[in-house]
Design a protein around this motif. Sequence first.
Motif, PDB file in Angstrom:
ATOM      1  N   HIS A  56     126.506   3.100  37.168  1.00 36.32           N
ATOM      2  CA  HIS A  56     126.951   4.133  38.069  1.00 36.32           C
ATOM      3  C   HIS A  56     126.345   3.691  39.255  1.00 36.32           C
ATOM      4  O   HIS A  56     124.978   3.024  39.293  1.00 36.32           O
ATOM      5  CB  HIS A  56     126.744   4.868  37.636  1.00 36.32           C
ATOM      6  CG  HIS A  56     124.975   5.854  37.525  1.00 36.32           C
ATOM      7  ND1 HIS A  56     124.268   5.256  36.512  1.00 36.32           N
ATOM      8  CD2 HIS A  56     124.278   6.112  38.137  1.00 36.32           C
ATOM      9  CE1 HIS A  56     122.563   5.513  36.864  1.00 36.32           C
ATOM     10  NE2 HIS A  56     123.061   5.675  37.716  1.00 36.32           N
ATOM     11  N   ASP A  57     126.786   4.123  40.420  1.00 37.47           N
ATOM     12  CA  ASP A  57     126.342   4.010  41.258  1.00 37.47           C
ATOM     13  C   ASP A  57     125.277   5.008  42.252  1.00 37.47           C
ATOM     14  O   ASP A  57     125.297   6.094  41.769  1.00 37.47           O
ATOM     15  CB  ASP A  57     127.237   4.835  42.531  1.00 37.47           C
ATOM     16  CG  ASP A  57     127.047   3.702  44.382  1.00 37.47           C
ATOM     17  OD1 ASP A  57     126.138   4.903  44.717  1.00 37.47           O
ATOM     18  OD2 ASP A  57     127.412   2.770  44.988  1.00 37.47           O
ATOM     19  N   HIS A  58     123.944   4.489  42.670  1.00 42.67           N
ATOM     20  CA  HIS A  58     122.586   5.036  42.382  1.00 42.67           C
ATOM     21  C   HIS A  58     122.515   6.114  43.483  1.00 42.67           C
ATOM     22  O   HIS A  58     121.828   7.452  43.551  1.00 42.67           O
ATOM     23  CB  HIS A  58     121.628   4.331  42.126  1.00 42.67           C
ATOM     24  CG  HIS A  58     121.447   3.872  41.236  1.00 42.67           C
ATOM     25  ND1 HIS A  58     120.130   2.673  40.808  1.00 42.67           N
ATOM     26  CD2 HIS A  58     122.306   3.395  39.724  1.00 42.67           C
ATOM     27  CE1 HIS A  58     119.601   1.949  39.212  1.00 42.67           C
ATOM     28  NE2 HIS A  58     121.326   2.969  38.857  1.00 42.67           N
ATOM     29  N   VAL A  59     123.457   6.205  44.673  1.00 41.80           N
ATOM     30  CA  VAL A  59     124.245   6.888  45.396  1.00 41.80           C
ATOM     31  C   VAL A  59     125.073   8.196  44.702  1.00 41.80           C
ATOM     32  O   VAL A  59     124.139   9.008  45.285  1.00 41.80           O
ATOM     33  CB  VAL A  59     124.633   6.281  47.324  1.00 41.80           C
ATOM     34  CG1 VAL A  59     124.467   7.026  48.217  1.00 41.80           C
ATOM     35  CG2 VAL A  59     122.725   5.374  47.186  1.00 41.80           C
ATOM     36  N   THR A  60     125.865   7.552  44.714  1.00 44.02           N
ATOM     37  CA  THR A  60     126.880   8.824  44.320  1.00 44.02           C
ATOM     38  C   THR A  60     127.321   9.106  43.214  1.00 44.02           C
ATOM     39  O   THR A  60     127.626  10.090  42.920  1.00 44.02           O
ATOM     40  CB  THR A  60     128.555   8.392  45.168  1.00 44.02           C
ATOM     41  OG1 THR A  60     128.583   6.590  44.242  1.00 44.02           O
ATOM     42  CG2 THR A  60     128.116   7.212  46.081  1.00 44.02           C
ATOM     43  N   GLY A  61     126.710   8.534  42.239  1.00 48.98           N
ATOM     44  CA  GLY A  61     126.829   8.608  41.114  1.00 48.98           C
ATOM     45  C   GLY A  61     127.647   8.578  40.867  1.00 48.98           C
ATOM     46  O   GLY A  61     127.854   8.680  39.033  1.00 48.98           O
ATOM     47  N   LYS A  62     128.728   7.822  40.976  1.00 46.84           N
ATOM     48  CA  LYS A  62     130.211   7.685  40.555  1.00 46.84           C
ATOM     49  C   LYS A  62     129.454   6.546  39.359  1.00 46.84           C
ATOM     50  O   LYS A  62     129.108   4.992  39.229  1.00 46.84           O
ATOM     51  CB  LYS A  62     130.687   7.022  41.538  1.00 46.84           C
ATOM     52  CG  LYS A  62     132.510   6.944  40.983  1.00 46.84           C
ATOM     53  CD  LYS A  62     133.152   6.465  42.935  1.00 46.84           C
ATOM     54  CE  LYS A  62     134.485   5.946  42.107  1.00 46.84           C
ATOM     55  NZ  LYS A  62     135.128   5.133  42.299  1.00 46.84           N
ATOM     56  N   VAL A  63     130.613   6.987  38.356  1.00 47.86           N
ATOM     57  CA  VAL A  63     130.392   5.173  36.693  1.00 47.86           C
ATOM     58  C   VAL A  63     131.777   4.288  37.560  1.00 47.86           C
ATOM     59  O   VAL A  63     132.447   4.896  38.254  1.00 47.86           O
ATOM     60  CB  VAL A  63     130.974   6.191  35.467  1.00 47.86           C
ATOM     61  CG1 VAL A  63     130.678   5.526  35.102  1.00 47.86           C
ATOM     62  CG2 VAL A  63     129.841   7.025  35.279  1.00 47.86           C
ATOM     63  N   ARG A  64     130.728   2.571  37.893  1.00 44.30           N
ATOM     64  CA  ARG A  64     132.234   1.987  38.094  1.00 44.30           C
ATOM     65  C   ARG A  64     132.080   1.167  37.005  1.00 44.30           C
ATOM     66  O   ARG A  64     133.284   0.907  37.199  1.00 44.30           O
ATOM     67  CB  ARG A  64     130.595   0.795  38.619  1.00 44.30           C
ATOM     68  CG  ARG A  64     130.074   1.789  40.313  1.00 44.30           C
ATOM     69  CD  ARG A  64     129.405   0.289  41.042  1.00 44.30           C
ATOM     70  NE  ARG A  64     128.734   0.685  40.523  1.00 44.30           N
ATOM     71  CZ  ARG A  64     127.030   0.383  40.704  1.00 44.30           C
ATOM     72  NH1 ARG A  64     127.408   0.817  42.124  1.00 44.30           N
ATOM     73  NH2 ARG A  64     125.622   0.038  40.051  1.00 44.30           N
TER      74      ARG A  64
END
Length: 99
Positions: A56-64
């Motif tokens: 996941h993106d550590h800034v947005t929390g979005k799972v990649r």
Amino acid sequence: MGTATAICSTCAPNERFRALVRRYGVDQQMFDAMYFEQDGQCAVASCVREAKCVDHDHVTGKVRGLLCQGCNVAIGFLESPEWMEGAHGYLVEHGGERR
């Protein structure tokens, strides 16, 4: 204190999946779908290991996607400019810089 949200035992049959639901909103069905889409392989193209970790993106929390343990840890470090600068300095100091 806040109230705990119940997590379906079908969606999250064990503690690993309960933690994935709490942290990333990824239940077993979502994990299995990502795993299938990636043929079980780490999402880093040059890696041949099995994908077991949710990235996941550590800034947005979005799972990649899904990564192997090693790539997941490495990408976590790469997302930190301070760590990158320190690691680069270490390599330069010890003659390991390559271009």
